[in-house]
Write a protein that holds these residues in place. Structure first.
Motif, PDB file in Angstrom:
ATOM      1  N   ILE A  32       5.208  49.569  23.421  1.00 22.85           N
ATOM      2  CA  ILE A  32       6.278  50.468  22.831  1.00 22.85           C
ATOM      3  C   ILE A  32       7.706  49.879  23.106  1.00 22.85           C
ATOM      4  N   VAL A  33       8.016  49.118  23.976  1.00 27.28           N
ATOM      5  CA  VAL A  33       9.195  48.513  24.249  1.00 27.28           C
ATOM      6  C   VAL A  33       9.589  47.215  23.259  1.00 27.28           C
ATOM      7  N   TYR A  34       8.280  46.593  23.134  1.00 30.46           N
ATOM      8  CA  TYR A  34       8.650  45.490  22.251  1.00 30.46           C
ATOM      9  C   TYR A  34       8.497  46.036  20.710  1.00 30.46           C
ATOM     10  N   ALA A  35       7.766  46.901  20.297  1.00 30.39           N
ATOM     11  CA  ALA A  35       7.850  47.414  19.080  1.00 30.39           C
ATOM     12  C   ALA A  35       9.415  48.119  18.580  1.00 30.39           C
ATOM     13  N   VAL A  36       9.681  48.857  19.673  1.00 27.99           N
ATOM     14  CA  VAL A  36      11.139  49.307  19.421  1.00 27.99           C
ATOM     15  C   VAL A  36      12.253  48.457  19.178  1.00 27.99           C
ATOM     16  N   TRP A  37      12.059  47.450  20.119  1.00 28.72           N
ATOM     17  CA  TRP A  37      13.161  46.230  20.192  1.00 28.72           C
ATOM     18  C   TRP A  37      13.075  45.402  18.914  1.00 28.72           C
ATOM     19  N   THR A  38      11.891  44.974  18.404  1.00 28.14           N
ATOM     20  CA  THR A  38      11.768  44.123  17.193  1.00 28.14           C
ATOM     21  C   THR A  38      12.269  44.813  16.249  1.00 28.14           C
ATOM     22  N   GLY A  39      11.575  46.101  15.987  1.00 33.12           N
ATOM     23  CA  GLY A  39      11.653  46.729  14.671  1.00 33.12           C
ATOM     24  C   GLY A  39      13.084  47.394  14.440  1.00 33.12           C
ATOM     25  N   SER A  40      13.674  47.782  15.649  1.00 32.29           N
ATOM     26  CA  SER A  40      15.268  48.199  15.427  1.00 32.29           C
ATOM     27  C   SER A  40      16.096  46.870  15.140  1.00 32.29           C
ATOM     28  N   ALA A  41      15.883  45.788  15.899  1.00 29.22           N
ATOM     29  CA  ALA A  41      16.698  44.522  15.535  1.00 29.22           C
ATOM     30  C   ALA A  41      16.380  44.156  13.785  1.00 29.22           C
ATOM     31  N   ALA A  42      15.220  44.259  13.663  1.00 27.07           N
ATOM     32  CA  ALA A  42      15.113  43.738  12.300  1.00 27.07           C
ATOM     33  C   ALA A  42      15.782  44.805  11.168  1.00 27.07           C
ATOM     34  N   VAL A  43      15.892  46.068  11.242  1.00 22.92           N
ATOM     35  CA  VAL A  43      16.566  46.792  10.543  1.00 22.92           C
ATOM     36  C   VAL A  43      17.860  46.596  10.689  1.00 22.92           C
ATOM     37  N   VAL A  44      18.498  46.276  11.810  1.00 26.93           N
ATOM     38  CA  VAL A  44      19.933  46.234  12.199  1.00 26.93           C
ATOM     39  C   VAL A  44      20.383  44.645  11.410  1.00 26.93           C
ATOM     40  N   LEU A  45      19.470  43.813  11.685  1.00 26.45           N
ATOM     41  CA  LEU A  45      19.826  42.333  11.088  1.00 26.45           C
ATOM     42  C   LEU A  45      19.662  42.377   9.478  1.00 26.45           C
ATOM     43  N   VAL A  46      18.822  43.208   8.953  1.00 26.15           N
ATOM     44  CA  VAL A  46      18.844  43.402   7.423  1.00 26.15           C
ATOM     45  C   VAL A  46      20.206  43.924   6.971  1.00 26.15           C
ATOM     46  N   ALA A  47      20.744  45.114   7.786  1.00 21.26           N
ATOM     47  CA  ALA A  47      21.797  45.604   7.013  1.00 21.26           C
ATOM     48  C   ALA A  47      23.106  44.676   7.399  1.00 21.26           C
ATOM     49  N   VAL A  48      22.999  43.704   8.305  1.00 17.77           N
ATOM     50  CA  VAL A  48      24.140  42.771   8.717  1.00 17.77           C
ATOM     51  C   VAL A  48      24.081  41.804   7.592  1.00 17.77           C
ATOM     52  N   ASP A  49      22.674  41.417   7.165  1.00 15.63           N
ATOM     53  CA  ASP A  49      22.753  40.341   6.299  1.00 15.63           C
ATOM     54  C   ASP A  49      23.235  40.929   4.767  1.00 15.63           C
ATOM     55  N   ARG A  50      22.907  42.317   4.557  1.00 16.84           N
ATOM     56  CA  ARG A  50      23.256  42.808   3.139  1.00 16.84           C
ATOM     57  C   ARG A  50      24.994  42.842   3.109  1.00 16.84           C
ATOM     58  N   ILE A  51      25.577  43.523   4.423  1.00 18.61           N
ATOM     59  CA  ILE A  51      26.948  43.812   4.314  1.00 18.61           C
ATOM     60  C   ILE A  51      27.788  42.435   4.491  1.00 18.61           C
ATOM     61  N   PHE A  52      27.494  41.645   5.245  1.00 20.60           N
ATOM     62  CA  PHE A  52      28.299  40.620   5.830  1.00 20.60           C
ATOM     63  C   PHE A  52      27.928  39.122   5.180  1.00 20.60           C
ATOM     64  N   PHE A  53      26.667  39.001   4.763  1.00 16.46           N
ATOM     65  CA  PHE A  53      26.167  37.769   4.030  1.00 16.46           C
ATOM     66  C   PHE A  53      25.899  37.855   2.672  1.00 16.46           C
TER      67      PHE A  53
END
Length: 127
Positions: free
Chosen positions: A78-99
């Motif tokens: 659960i810890v790893y799934a929530v951590w990696t999934g949340s980070a992936a979603v945040v990084l896609v948003a960062v890529d779209r907004i800033f890059f």
């Protein structure tokens, strides 16, 4: 130790609320530092810019400590799934907004499914 057994109801409620809040803060710290480490790794240009590289190593160290503390409270899956999934979603948003990275519809649907999966895992942790 089983919380709530042999303790007054208000104390038991406080313990559950306290540990739930600490767990949420640890997740935020782990996800934020993991995302920061990834962005700093990108900025380091393959560790040619050593200051960004050191920042990335420091951010990943913080993420690792936060994950270790989370693993004292929750199952590793659960810890790893929530951590990696949340980070992936945040990084896609960062890529779209800033890059200015463009995503197609199937990628966006995949991110939505990932987000919903993280939400479902998060609600399962509370029960």
């Amino acid at each position: 130790m089983i919380y709530g057994v042999g303790t007054p109801p208000l104390q038991s409620m406080y313990i559950r609320t306290y540990y739930g809040g600490v767990t949420l803060l640890m997740f935020i710290l782990a996800i934020g530092s993991g995302v920061s480490g990834t962005i700093l790794t990108r900025a380091s240009d393959g560790f040619r810019k050593w200051r960004y590289g050191l920042g990335a190593v420091g951010a990943y160290a913080i993420a690792t400590v936060a994950m270790a503390l989370l693993l004292q409270r929750l199952p590793v899956g659960i810890v790893y799934a929530v951590w990696t999934g949340s980070a992936a979603v945040v990084l896609v948003a960062v890529d779209r907004i800033f890059f200015n990275v463009k995503n197609n519809k199937s990628q966006l649907v995949g991110m939505l499914v990932t987000f919903l999966g993280v939400v479902l895992l998060g609600t399962a942790m509370r029960s």
